[in-house]
Design an enzyme around this catalytic site. Structure first.
Site, mmCIF file in Angstrom:
data_model
loop_
_atom_site.group_PDB
_atom_site.id
_atom_site.type_symbol
_atom_site.label_atom_id
_atom_site.label_comp_id
_atom_site.label_asym_id
_atom_site.label_seq_id
_atom_site.Cartn_x
_atom_site.Cartn_y
_atom_site.Cartn_z
ATOM 1 N N LYS A 24 16.864 3.518 0.976
ATOM 2 C CA LYS A 24 17.677 3.270 2.180
ATOM 3 C C LYS A 24 18.868 2.421 1.742
ATOM 4 C CE LYS A 24 14.818 2.758 6.102
ATOM 5 N NZ LYS A 24 14.128 1.841 7.034
ATOM 6 N N LYS B 247 0.831 -1.198 0.000
ATOM 7 C CA LYS B 247 0.000 0.000 0.000
ATOM 8 C C LYS B 247 0.871 1.257 0.000
ATOM 9 C CE LYS B 247 -2.966 -2.625 3.057
ATOM 10 N NZ LYS B 247 -3.194 -2.860 4.500
ATOM 11 N N GLY B 248 2.150 1.064 0.289
ATOM 12 C CA GLY B 248 3.051 2.193 0.517
ATOM 13 C C GLY B 248 3.207 3.149 -0.651
ATOM 14 N N GLU C 62 7.376 2.651 -6.082
ATOM 15 C CA GLU C 62 7.547 2.093 -4.734
ATOM 16 C C GLU C 62 7.798 3.228 -3.740
ATOM 17 O OE1 GLU C 62 7.066 0.046 -2.586
ATOM 18 O OE2 GLU C 62 8.544 -1.562 -2.525
ATOM 19 N N ASP C 63 7.386 3.024 -2.508
ATOM 20 C CA ASP C 63 7.637 4.056 -1.495
ATOM 21 C C ASP C 63 9.093 4.080 -1.047
ATOM 22 O OD1 ASP C 63 7.431 1.559 -0.268
ATOM 23 O OD2 ASP C 63 6.059 2.188 1.300
ATOM 24 N N PHE D 265 13.682 4.149 10.914
ATOM 25 C CA PHE D 265 12.350 3.708 10.531
ATOM 26 C C PHE D 265 11.501 4.931 10.206
ATOM 27 C CE2 PHE D 265 8.102 1.990 10.644
ATOM 28 C CZ PHE D 265 8.290 0.841 9.876
ATOM 29 N N ASP E 289 14.561 -0.893 0.789
ATOM 30 C CA ASP E 289 15.367 -1.115 1.983
ATOM 31 C C ASP E 289 16.395 -2.203 1.653
ATOM 32 O OD1 ASP E 289 16.209 -1.165 4.603
ATOM 33 O OD2 ASP E 289 14.403 -2.049 5.420
ATOM 34 N N ASP F 90 3.879 3.167 6.541
ATOM 35 C CA ASP F 90 3.089 2.962 7.759
ATOM 36 C C ASP F 90 3.936 2.531 8.936
ATOM 37 O OD1 ASP F 90 3.589 0.295 6.568
ATOM 38 O OD2 ASP F 90 2.349 -0.407 8.229
ATOM 39 N N ARG G 116 -0.159 6.386 7.213
ATOM 40 C CA ARG G 116 0.113 6.476 5.774
ATOM 41 C C ARG G 116 -0.396 7.800 5.204
ATOM 42 N NH1 ARG G 116 1.495 1.285 3.924
ATOM 43 N NH2 ARG G 116 0.510 -0.448 4.996
HETATM 44 P P1 IMP Z 1 12.769 -4.412 1.319
HETATM 45 O O1 IMP Z 1 12.240 -5.688 0.745
HETATM 46 O O2 IMP Z 1 13.641 -4.669 2.518
HETATM 47 O O3 IMP Z 1 13.459 -3.536 0.298
HETATM 48 O O4 IMP Z 1 11.556 -3.623 1.939
HETATM 49 C C1 IMP Z 1 10.762 -2.854 1.183
HETATM 50 C C2 IMP Z 1 9.444 -2.591 1.895
HETATM 51 O O5 IMP Z 1 9.588 -2.564 3.309
HETATM 52 C C3 IMP Z 1 8.918 -1.235 1.536
HETATM 53 O O6 IMP Z 1 8.115 -1.280 0.390
HETATM 54 C C4 IMP Z 1 8.151 -0.836 2.767
HETATM 55 O O7 IMP Z 1 6.828 -1.319 2.667
HETATM 56 C C5 IMP Z 1 8.851 -1.522 3.889
HETATM 57 N N1 IMP Z 1 9.778 -0.597 4.586
HETATM 58 C C6 IMP Z 1 11.119 -0.554 4.509
HETATM 59 N N2 IMP Z 1 11.644 0.419 5.268
HETATM 60 C C7 IMP Z 1 10.594 1.032 5.846
HETATM 61 C C8 IMP Z 1 10.472 2.149 6.744
HETATM 62 O O8 IMP Z 1 11.445 2.807 7.155
HETATM 63 N N3 IMP Z 1 9.191 2.488 7.091
HETATM 64 C C9 IMP Z 1 8.094 1.824 6.657
HETATM 65 N N4 IMP Z 1 8.162 0.777 5.818
HETATM 66 C C10 IMP Z 1 9.390 0.383 5.419
HETATM 67 MG MG MG Z 2 6.224 -0.851 0.050
#
Ligand code: IMP
Ligand code: MG
Length: 178
Positions: A129, A41-42, A97-98, A150, A101, A157, A163
Site C-alpha cells: 500500500k 499472523k498475516g 509479510e502480507d 482496507f 502499509d 484479517d 484470514r
Molecule cells: P504498517 O506498520 O502500517 O506497515 O502495517 C503493517 C501491518 O498492518 C500489516 O502487516 C497488517 O497486519 C496490517 N495491515 C495494514 N493494512 C491492512 C489492511 O488493509 N488489512 C488488514 N491488515 C492490514
Molecule cells: Mg502483518
C-alpha cells in the site's frame, strides 16, 4: 458475503503471482539457503504457498509483531508478541509479510533483526500500500501494489476473522469501526 465490498485479487491471480515471486527468489538465492521469516499472523498463507515453489533450500521461522490492535488504521505502536525460535546469525533472511502499509512495522523489525548479524535481510510482501508509506524502506519483492483500502482475506484479517478466505477483498465500508 455482505462483508465483501468487492474482490480485489482473485485466488488464481494470487497463486500465479506467488509462483512468479518464488521463481524470482529461487534465481536470486541460487547456491544459497534462505530463511523464510514469516510475520504472524498475516504472512502465514503467503509463506505456505510461496515456500512450496522455492527451489533453493529453505528453513522457516516465525515472529509475531503487533502494530494494529483491532482498529483499521495504524497506531504506530509496534511490539514483538512472539520472538524467533532460532538465531539468524550468518543467515540469509527473507521477511515474508502480507502487506506493507505505513512501513512502521517492518522498519522496526529490520532494525531489531539487523543487530543479530544475519548475512542479509530482504523483504517480500504480497501487497504494497505504497501511498501510505511513512518511513523509507527498501522492499525487494512485491506481489501487488494496492490502493489505500482496507483489505481482507488470504492472511489479512478484519478483527481476527477472514484470514482463511482464499482471495483478497475490499471490506464493505459499513464495517469500519473508526
Ligand atoms: P504498517 O506498520 O502500517 O506497515 O502495517 C503493517 C501491518 O498492518 C500489516 O502487516 C497488517 O497486519 C496490517 N495491515 C495494514 N493494512 C491492512 C489492511 O488493509 N488489512 C488488514 N491488515 C492490514
Ligand atoms: Mg502483518
Amino acid at each position: 458475503m455482505d462483508i465483501v465490498d468487492r474482490i480485489l485479487i482473485s485466488e488464481d491471480e494470487i497463486q500465479k503471482r506467488v509462483r512468479e515471486l518464488a521463481e524470482e527468489i529461487s534465481k536470486d538465492y541460487a547456491g544459497k539457503e534462505v530463511l523464510l521469516l514469516c510475520i504472524l499472523k498475516g504472512g502465514l498463507m503467503f509463506l505456505a504457498d510461496l515456500a512450496k515453489h522455492i527451489t533453493v533450500p529453505v528453513t522457516m521461522d516465525f515472529i509475531g509483531i503487533s502494530s494494529y490492535g483491532n482498529a483499521t488504521t495504524s497506531s504506530g505502536v509496534v511490539r514483538i508478541v512472539k520472538d524467533l525460535e532460532d538465531s539468524i546469525e550468518g543467515k540469509h533472511v527473507l521477511i515474508v509479510e502480507d502487506i506493507i502499509d505505513s512501513g512502521l512495522t517492518l522498519s522496526y523489525l529490520i532494525n531489531s533483526l539487523s543487530i543479530r548479524n544475519p548475512a542479509s535481510i530482504k523483504i517480500c510482501t504480497l501487497l504494497d500500500k505504497q501511498v501510505n508509506r511513512e518511513v523509507d524502506i527498501t522492499v525487494d519483492y512485491v506481489g501487488f501494489t494496492v490502493p489505500n483500502e482496507f483489505l481482507v482475506g488470504y492472511g489479512l484479517d478484519f478483527q481476527e476473522y477472514y484470514r482463511n478466505i482464499p482471495y483478497i477483498f475490499i471490506l464493505n465500508p459499513k464495517y469500519y469501526t473508526d
